[in-house]
Enzyme design. Structure first.
Site, PDB file in Angstrom:
ATOM      1  N   SER A  99      24.503  82.176 -18.554  1.00 23.17           N
ATOM      2  CA  SER A  99      24.784  81.942 -19.969  1.00 23.17           C
ATOM      3  C   SER A  99      23.913  82.809 -20.875  1.00 23.17           C
ATOM      4  O   SER A  99      22.807  83.198 -20.517  1.00 23.17           O
ATOM      5  CB  SER A  99      24.539  80.475 -20.326  1.00 23.17           C
ATOM      6  OG  SER A  99      25.319  79.630 -19.517  1.00 23.17           O
TER       7      SER A  99
HETATM    8  N1  SAH Z   1      23.182  77.736 -15.603  1.00 21.05           N
HETATM    9  C1  SAH Z   1      23.573  78.884 -14.806  1.00 21.05           C
HETATM   10  C2  SAH Z   1      24.932  79.417 -15.175  1.00 21.05           C
HETATM   11  C3  SAH Z   1      25.995  78.466 -14.859  1.00 21.05           C
HETATM   12  S1  SAH Z   1      27.577  79.220 -14.656  1.00 21.05           S
HETATM   13  C4  SAH Z   1      22.551  79.972 -14.892  1.00 21.05           C
HETATM   14  O1  SAH Z   1      21.495  79.758 -15.516  1.00 21.05           O
HETATM   15  O2  SAH Z   1      22.754  81.039 -14.317  1.00 21.05           O
HETATM   16  C5  SAH Z   1      28.392  77.770 -14.079  1.00 21.05           C
HETATM   17  C6  SAH Z   1      28.275  77.555 -12.596  1.00 21.05           C
HETATM   18  O3  SAH Z   1      28.876  76.302 -12.319  1.00 21.05           O
HETATM   19  C7  SAH Z   1      29.004  78.586 -11.755  1.00 21.05           C
HETATM   20  O4  SAH Z   1      28.109  79.198 -10.879  1.00 21.05           O
HETATM   21  C8  SAH Z   1      30.049  77.753 -10.993  1.00 21.05           C
HETATM   22  O5  SAH Z   1      30.254  78.201  -9.664  1.00 21.05           O
HETATM   23  C9  SAH Z   1      29.424  76.380 -11.020  1.00 21.05           C
HETATM   24  N2  SAH Z   1      30.320  75.230 -10.840  1.00 21.05           N
HETATM   25  C10 SAH Z   1      31.584  75.040 -11.268  1.00 21.05           C
HETATM   26  N3  SAH Z   1      32.024  73.831 -10.906  1.00 21.05           N
HETATM   27  C11 SAH Z   1      31.010  73.225 -10.226  1.00 21.05           C
HETATM   28  C12 SAH Z   1      30.846  71.943  -9.594  1.00 21.05           C
HETATM   29  N4  SAH Z   1      31.815  71.039  -9.575  1.00 21.05           N
HETATM   30  N5  SAH Z   1      29.660  71.691  -9.007  1.00 21.05           N
HETATM   31  C13 SAH Z   1      28.653  72.594  -9.002  1.00 21.05           C
HETATM   32  N6  SAH Z   1      28.757  73.819  -9.571  1.00 21.05           N
HETATM   33  C14 SAH Z   1      29.917  74.121 -10.188  1.00 21.05           C
END
Ligand code: SAH
Length: 222
Positions: A61
């Site tokens: 993000s």
């Molecule tokens: N906070 C992270 C960015 C998050 S991007 C950072 O600092 O880099 C959102 C992430 O959520 C992605 O990697 C995606 O694969 C994951 N995601 C999506 N659905 C999910 C679920 N049900 N459980 C765990 N992760 C999930």
């Protein structure tokens, strides 16, 4: 590339300059080396004012979005925090740097593995990474002082509401109407009810899982 300088400028202009005042959060973002959480070719772009691809159709993000969500969570040192969507591990490192103990879940196994390695290499040993579906939370470690979700589903997952302590906040983007995501802060009151506040419009990758979208769902970044 002077990353230290770029990081301090990011905190000053993108975070503090937009009204974030929590000193512990500003210190954490001034401390965590964001360039270590992205691939080699994106390092020079680590402190730009936007999201960065981290592979598997996912993104780390924008710094301001990390700040906005963390600020809304009202983190205190010693808090036990659940993060859903580890991605690169950057958000988890910011929380750990503020003194929180972090349990973080990522559904993409290679991303979880890579984030675990990065966090370990940088010494964030109060973060535990697990590969799996975080839309159902992490029941064995519940309840949490706060829960932060970095991906948007169609509704607020009930297990996450249940795993929140009284007085705790859940920060989560939801897409209740097609193409429109809102960032919400849900607070569990001590009478067992929940307060809901809207923090603005956002664009997150889809939350895929039992309490999220089906795996075929296509979101903003795909
Ligand atoms: N906070 C992270 C960015 C998050 S991007 C950072 O600092 O880099 C959102 C992430 O959520 C992605 O990697 C995606 O694969 C994951 N995601 C999506 N659905 C999910 C679920 N049900 N459980 C765990 N992760 C999930």
């Amino acid at each position: 590339m002077d990353y230290e300088h770029a990081r301090q400028r990011m905190v000053r202009y993108q975070v503090k300059g937009r009204g974030i005042r929590d000193l512990s959060l500003l210190a954490a973002m001034g401390d965590v080396p964001r360039e270590e959480f992205v691939a080699e070719q994106f390092r020079p772009a680590a402190y730009r004012d936007g999201p960065i691809p981290i592979g598997y159709g996912q993104t780390i993000s924008q710094p301001y979005v990390v700040a906005l969500m963390t600020n809304a969570l009202r983190v205190r040192s010693g808090d036990k925090i659940l993060e859903v969507g580890t991605g690169s591990g950057y958000q988890a490192a910011v929380l750990a740097s503020m003194g929180a103990t972090v349990f973080t879940i990522e559904r993409q196994v290679p991303l979880a593995e890579q984030a675990r390695q990065t966090l370990e290499r940088l010494g964030y040993d109060q973060v535990t990474v697990r590969a799996g579906d975080g839309s159902v939370g992490w029941a064995e470690e519940a309840p949490f002082d706060g829960i932060l979700v970095g991906a948007a589903g169609p509704t607020i997952p009930t297990p996450l509401l249940q795993q929140l302590k009284e007085g705790g906040h859940l920060i989560i983007p939801v897409e209740e109407h097609k193409g429109m995501q809102k960032l919400l802060r849900i607070t569990r009151r001590d009478d067992g009810r929940y307060d809901r506040e809207e923090l603005g419009e956002v664009a997150f990758v889809p939350l895929i899982g039992e309490e999220g979208w089906e795996p075929e769902h296509r979101g903003y970044w795909q």
